[in-house]
Design an enzyme around this catalytic site. Structure first.
Site, PDB file in Angstrom:
ATOM      1  CD  GLN A  10      -3.000  -0.968   2.059  1.00 20.29           C
ATOM      2  OE1 GLN A  10      -2.989  -1.676   2.900  1.00 20.29           O
ATOM      3  NE2 GLN A  10      -3.607   0.219   2.600  1.00 20.29           N
ATOM      4  CB  SER A  91       3.208  -3.900   4.639  1.00 20.50           C
ATOM      5  OG  SER A  91       2.218  -4.171   4.755  1.00 20.50           O
ATOM      6  NE  ARG A 116      -2.120  -8.400   4.999  1.00 21.29           N
ATOM      7  CZ  ARG A 116      -1.651  -7.328   5.493  1.00 21.29           C
ATOM      8  NH1 ARG A 116      -2.321  -6.260   4.690  1.00 21.29           N
ATOM      9  NH2 ARG A 116      -0.100  -6.852   5.588  1.00 21.29           N
ATOM     10  CG  HIS A 200       3.073  -3.168   9.612  1.00 22.11           C
ATOM     11  ND1 HIS A 200       2.950  -3.887   9.360  1.00 22.11           N
ATOM     12  CD2 HIS A 200       2.463  -2.744   8.315  1.00 22.11           C
ATOM     13  CE1 HIS A 200       1.936  -4.660   7.644  1.00 22.11           C
ATOM     14  NE2 HIS A 200       2.672  -3.910   7.193  1.00 22.11           N
TER      15      HIS A 200
END
Length: 315
Positions: A10, A91, A116, A200
């Site tokens: 992203q 990521s 997700r 995260h």
């Protein structure tokens, strides 16, 4: 020359991304159509026409960037591009890397990534979380700044992207406090990121627990090339360990500096080819080590540049 493959996550998306490559190579549109059919929304049209708010919404961005990485990878293979000695993704890009390495089937990855994204979006209410890039402090200083700013809330260093460039994430108020502390410590710049989810960090623990159920129900195969995982820059040979690494990835930092350095040290990598739009990882790679060759494949011209790197590697 020894080549690694890297895949963006992203933040690398933009309106019109891969338009030229999509016009030149049918593999691009085929991958986007497959993902669109699975999700019931036209990802290619969204990528080309927007609206930008939809493109940047986590629930759309994640499958879009998965499709983008895999589409460019498929073009690469069709054009005779060499197989990298190892792959990694930043990521969300880790899922593209897993598809490239044969660990995940693309259709399974689309469904997994969509879930997700949904879980991440629902874990923190809109506006309650934030992320910011901090430039000009070393890792230890920024970790200390977050500890000082937390005051009972969550704020953590979550993306160790390159020396002097670290992203923090957490509750919005704590991120604002950390920006102030970091500025007082001498940070050169603090940039709030336009994201809808604080990735995260510990706020993602509830999402990770639910994602583990979906991971357990998804078929994984042994990797055809090593995949370095974000949580510790190490490859996994065991399928169960791969699932655990993906669960932990939601709430643990992305160790990108360690990943690039591991590719160099353990796999003797001298050049990294980024598959997907944005050039973000190519730029980070050069900041980590100026001697490392880096090309981002996102159109026909950069594809040719990367194919020449392969020729040199095989010479």
């Amino acid at each position: 020359m020894t080549i690694a493959g890297i895949f963006p996550g992203q933040g690398s998306q933009s309106l019109g991304m891969l338009s030229e490559l999509g016009a030149a190579f049918p593999e691009v549109r085929i991958i986007f159509q497959t993902a669109s059919d699975i999700l019931g929304r036209d990802l290619w049209q969204m990528a080309q026409e927007g609206p930008e708010a939809a493109l940047n919404s986590t629930e759309n961005t994640q499958p879009l960037m998965l499709a983008a990485g895999v589409a460019v990878w498929n073009v690469w293979l069709k054009q005779g591009g060499c197989k990298p000695v190892a792959v990694a993704g930043h990521s969300l890009g880790e899922y593209s890397a897993l598809v490239a390495a044969g660990v995940l089937d693309f259709a399974d990855a689309v469904a997994l990534v969509a879930e997700r994204a949904r879980l991440m979006q629902s874990a923190v209410a809109e506006g309650q979380g934030a992320m910011a890039a901090i430039l000009g402090l070393d890792d230890a200083q920024l970790i200390a700044a977050c500890a000082q700013a937390a005051q009972g809330d969550v704020v953590e260093a979550v993306n160790f992207n390159s020396p002097g460039q670290v992203v923090i994430a957490g509750s919005a108020a704590a991120v604002d406090r950390a920006i102030q502390v970091a500025t007082d410590m001498g940070a050169k710049k603090a940039i709030k990121l336009s994201v809808s989810v604080p990735s995260h960090c510990a706020l993602m623990l509830p999402a990770a627990e639910k994602l583990s159920e979906r991971l357990a129900a998804t078929a994984f195969a042994a990797a055809q090339v090593p995949v370095l995982h974000n949580v510790d820059a190490a490859a996994r040979t065991d399928v169960a360990a791969t699932r655990v690494a993906l669960e932990q990835q939601l709430y643990r930092p992305v160790r990108w500096v360690d990943t690039i350095q591991c590719l160099q040290k353990e796999y003797a990598v001298t050049a990294a080819i980024e598959f997907g739009p944005g050039k973000v990882l190519s730029g980070l790679s050069k900041r980590i080590d100026r001697k490392l060759g880096a090309v981002c494949v996102h159109d026909s011209k950069t594809l040719e540049e990367a194919l020449k790197l392969c020729e040199e590697a095989n010479a």
